[in-house]
Design an enzyme around this catalytic site. Structure first.
Site, PDB file in Angstrom:
ATOM      1  N   ASP A 190       0.838  -1.205   0.000  1.00  0.00           N
ATOM      2  CA  ASP A 190       0.000   0.000   0.000  1.00  0.00           C
ATOM      3  C   ASP A 190       0.873   1.254   0.000  1.00  0.00           C
ATOM      4  O   ASP A 190       1.704   1.442   0.883  1.00  0.00           O
ATOM      5  CB  ASP A 190      -0.881   0.007   1.259  1.00  0.00           C
ATOM      6  N   LYS A 224      -2.904   5.925  -3.848  1.00  0.00           N
ATOM      7  CA  LYS A 224      -4.043   6.813  -3.541  1.00  0.00           C
ATOM      8  C   LYS A 224      -3.870   8.147  -4.236  1.00  0.00           C
ATOM      9  O   LYS A 224      -2.770   8.709  -4.253  1.00  0.00           O
ATOM     10  CB  LYS A 224      -4.150   7.032  -2.022  1.00  0.00           C
ATOM     11  N   HIS A 257      -7.824   9.522  -1.544  1.00  0.00           N
ATOM     12  CA  HIS A 257      -7.190   9.438  -0.219  1.00  0.00           C
ATOM     13  C   HIS A 257      -8.091   9.936   0.921  1.00  0.00           C
ATOM     14  O   HIS A 257      -8.067   9.396   2.023  1.00  0.00           O
ATOM     15  CB  HIS A 257      -5.862  10.207  -0.232  1.00  0.00           C
TER      16      HIS A 257
HETATM   17  N1  NAP Z   1      -5.514   6.059   4.060  1.00  0.00           N
HETATM   18  C1  NAP Z   1      -4.980   6.775   5.004  1.00  0.00           C
HETATM   19  O1  NAP Z   1      -5.351   7.950   5.223  1.00  0.00           O
HETATM   20  C2  NAP Z   1      -3.901   6.186   5.846  1.00  0.00           C
HETATM   21  C3  NAP Z   1      -3.526   6.804   7.040  1.00  0.00           C
HETATM   22  C4  NAP Z   1      -2.547   6.178   7.815  1.00  0.00           C
HETATM   23  C5  NAP Z   1      -1.967   5.001   7.397  1.00  0.00           C
HETATM   24  N2  NAP Z   1      -2.317   4.439   6.201  1.00  0.00           N
HETATM   25  C6  NAP Z   1      -1.717   3.178   5.702  1.00  0.00           C
HETATM   26  O2  NAP Z   1      -1.650   2.239   6.754  1.00  0.00           O
HETATM   27  C7  NAP Z   1      -0.289   1.874   6.978  1.00  0.00           C
HETATM   28  C8  NAP Z   1      -0.024   1.533   8.440  1.00  0.00           C
HETATM   29  O3  NAP Z   1      -0.331   2.597   9.281  1.00  0.00           O
HETATM   30  P1  NAP Z   1       0.781   3.402  10.074  1.00  0.00           P
HETATM   31  O4  NAP Z   1       1.967   3.564   9.230  1.00  0.00           O
HETATM   32  O5  NAP Z   1       0.119   4.599  10.592  1.00  0.00           O
HETATM   33  O6  NAP Z   1       1.114   2.581  11.346  1.00  0.00           O
HETATM   34  P2  NAP Z   1       0.967   1.129  11.989  1.00  0.00           P
HETATM   35  O7  NAP Z   1       1.191   0.064  11.011  1.00  0.00           O
HETATM   36  O8  NAP Z   1      -0.262   1.126  12.799  1.00  0.00           O
HETATM   37  O9  NAP Z   1       2.214   1.213  12.988  1.00  0.00           O
HETATM   38  C9  NAP Z   1       3.512   1.413  12.515  1.00  0.00           C
HETATM   39  C10 NAP Z   1       4.439   1.494  13.697  1.00  0.00           C
HETATM   40  O10 NAP Z   1       4.475   0.224  14.333  1.00  0.00           O
HETATM   41  C11 NAP Z   1       5.824  -0.249  14.375  1.00  0.00           C
HETATM   42  N3  NAP Z   1       5.841  -1.684  14.150  1.00  0.00           N
HETATM   43  C12 NAP Z   1       5.357  -2.374  13.086  1.00  0.00           C
HETATM   44  N4  NAP Z   1       5.544  -3.692  13.258  1.00  0.00           N
HETATM   45  C13 NAP Z   1       6.174  -3.830  14.452  1.00  0.00           C
HETATM   46  C14 NAP Z   1       6.647  -4.951  15.182  1.00  0.00           C
HETATM   47  N5  NAP Z   1       6.484  -6.190  14.735  1.00  0.00           N
HETATM   48  N6  NAP Z   1       7.247  -4.724  16.369  1.00  0.00           N
HETATM   49  C15 NAP Z   1       7.410  -3.463  16.859  1.00  0.00           C
HETATM   50  N7  NAP Z   1       6.971  -2.373  16.214  1.00  0.00           N
HETATM   51  C16 NAP Z   1       6.367  -2.554  15.027  1.00  0.00           C
HETATM   52  C17 NAP Z   1       6.529   0.485  13.261  1.00  0.00           C
HETATM   53  O11 NAP Z   1       7.895   0.605  13.582  1.00  0.00           O
HETATM   54  P3  NAP Z   1       9.025   0.021  12.593  1.00  0.00           P
HETATM   55  O12 NAP Z   1       8.865   0.759  11.319  1.00  0.00           O
HETATM   56  O13 NAP Z   1      10.270   0.304  13.347  1.00  0.00           O
HETATM   57  O14 NAP Z   1       8.771  -1.451  12.438  1.00  0.00           O
HETATM   58  C18 NAP Z   1       5.837   1.841  13.286  1.00  0.00           C
HETATM   59  O15 NAP Z   1       6.389   2.660  14.302  1.00  0.00           O
HETATM   60  C19 NAP Z   1       0.476   3.098   6.467  1.00  0.00           C
HETATM   61  O16 NAP Z   1       1.841   2.823   6.263  1.00  0.00           O
HETATM   62  C20 NAP Z   1      -0.287   3.389   5.229  1.00  0.00           C
HETATM   63  O17 NAP Z   1       0.069   2.491   4.185  1.00  0.00           O
HETATM   64  C21 NAP Z   1      -3.298   5.001   5.424  1.00  0.00           C
END
Ligand code: NAP
Length: 432
Positions: A190, A224, A257
């Site tokens: 994504d 997006k 988005h």
């Molecule tokens: N459509 C939208 O408006 C929107 C908004 C927000 C997000 N998104 C999508 O959703 C995805 C995920 O959301 P997000 O990036 O907000 O955060 P998330 O996946 O909820 O959390 C990411 C955080 O968790 C940590 N993490 C992941 N796996 C881990 C593990 N096994 N152990 C310890 N820490 C871990 C990562 O650190 P490390 O990197 O150090 O592993 C990072 O700090 C985004 O990347 C994006 O593609 C979309």
């Protein structure tokens, strides 16, 4: 034993090795090493296997390497060994052994046999459920079978249940992260125009296709349309730009988005602009350049606008869903309209890692907080999109072969944890 594959057998020297590969349970005739570069071999998911023995005179030793998924290897009388991508095992000629994964799981591998006279394979009894069920629970939990599971969108397109989020992965680092994920068995990636990493993500997809030996068609890549674009012609140009930056032929899923530009999130009425952008997505979809189209951060009213005036109903709505923030009414609304929900920030952007209550539930299942949170979003019936650039995290985030009880799902659903600390400044975490 884990080692770099090419440290064991240099490839490309004619007739010094025989490459063999499995498709499902079939064992195909040997390919002559050197004639078929490994990158040209298609690795299909293998499943359960039989006990078997390789025989030969002056040869017949085997080296096998897991290329994707996860499973086990066991030599007769020895402990099973868990196999993950990159695990290499030497099997001496004449050793009765099996390697594979339970039917709902999978792994794929390539095997090389040292040349010799009279090479043959003796196939014995199949590996039974009882053998798998006797494997240590910790080993079973390490299984990444989720990587082989899909949902089907209303237009028949299949979408892998677990994906890799790439927000905050720099363009320069995105290719390595995406390639590593594909090598581990991830098939859903994504990104977004707003992440500024479509070029790197596309490069990682192309590299991953080569290094993991998968076809482009086996991957599902989403991007997006920037939230600020609420105009048909600007949307057409931006779609072209995404296709060019990604450079992977076509896009699997493209989303609007957000229903409003970020600086007016949950503010004014952009229904006309959303319809204009939607029309551009519909056109690209009809032209076969985007296989599925959808929206993100859309509330019921925003969805109704598209459902009532568009010609294609959104296939997906990507929204904020995690233990501590479960928008049950919106989830139900999407389900009623046959719109698949993708859960973004399933680990609450990292904030949930600090939550003692969630940690206690995770401990009960012997899993990490990210594993529990990812499993939770999957049990809600959503696609889960955890973000990480760390291959160890990618691997453990896919090891979610356990079931959260109904009671604990209820507790996680009721949990209210929507303080995102410093990240609260982002519109998506502003509580609007
Ligand atoms: N459509 C939208 O408006 C929107 C908004 C927000 C997000 N998104 C999508 O959703 C995805 C995920 O959301 P997000 O990036 O907000 O955060 P998330 O996946 O909820 O959390 C990411 C955080 O968790 C940590 N993490 C992941 N796996 C881990 C593990 N096994 N152990 C310890 N820490 C871990 C990562 O650190 P490390 O990197 O150090 O592993 C990072 O700090 C985004 O990347 C994006 O593609 C979309």
């Amino acid at each position: 034993m884990t080692a770099q594959f090419d440290q064991i057998f240099p490839l490309g020297e004619p007739n010094d090795v025989y490459a063999q590969y499995f498709i499902g349970q079939s064992y195909l005739a040997p390919l002559t090493g050197g004639d078929v570069p490994v990158s040209n071999v298609t690795f299909e998911p293998g499943c359960r296997n039989n006990w078997h023995i390789h025989h030969g005179t002056g040869g017949g030793d085997q080296v096998l390497m897991c290329t994707a998924g996860s499973g086990w290897y066991q030599a007769e009388g020895e402990e099973p060994v868990s196999m993950e991508p990159g695990t290499v095992i030497r099997v001496p000629e004449g050793t009765k052994h099996w390697h594979g994964a339970k039917a709902h799981a999978w792994f794929s591998h390539v095997a090389f046999i040292t040349p010799g006279e009279n090479l043959s394979n003796e196939w014995l009894e199949p590996v039974t459920d009882a053998v798998y069920d006797e494997l240590p629970p910790d080993e079973r939990r390490r299984c990444m079978s989720i990587l082989n599971e899909n949902y089907t969108l209303t237009n028949g397109v299949e979408i892998p249940k677990l994906g890799l989020g790439t927000w905050f992965i720099d363009d320069a680092a995105a290719a390595d992260a995406v390639r590593a994920a594909i090598e581990l068995g991830y098939r859903n990636i994504d990104t977004a125009q707003a992440y500024g990493n479509e070029r790197g993500v596309g490069e990682g997809v192309r590299e991953g296709v080569r290094s993991a030996g998968v076809a482009r068609e086996q991957l599902f890549v989403s991007t997006k349309l920037a939230a600020e674009i609420k105009d048909h012609d600007e949307a057409v140009a931006a779609i072209d730009e995404s296709l060019a930056k990604l450079d992977i032929g076509y896009i699997d899923l493209m989303l609007i988005h957000a229903p409003q530009p970020w600086d007016d999130f949950r503010g004014g009425d952009y229904s006309e602009g959303n319809l204009a952008a939607w029309r551009a997505l519909e056109e690209a979809h009809r032209a076969g350049r985007i296989r599925a189209i959808g929206v993100s951060n859309f509330l019921p009213g925003d969805l109704d606008n598209i459902l009532e005036h568009g010609t294609v109903a959104p296939h997906v709505n990507q929204i904020l869903v995690h233990a501590g923030n479960t928008p049950s009414a919106l989830l139900e609304y999407c389900a009623a309209k046959d719109i698949l929900v993708e859960a973004y920030s399933p680990i609450a952007h990292g904030e949930i890692l600090k939550n003692a209550h969630v940690a206690a539930i995770a401990e009960k299942y012997g899993v990490s907080v990210p594993q529990l949170c990812i499993r939770y979003t999957l049990q809600l019936g959503t696609v889960s999109l955890p973000k990480t650039a760390n291959p160890d995290h990618m691997r453990s985030n896919a090891q979610v072969d356990f079931t959260i009880s109904d009671e604990d799902v209820r507790a996680l659903r009721e949990l209210d944890e929507s303080d995102y600390g410093d990240a609260s400044a982002f519109p998506v975490y502003s509580g609007k």
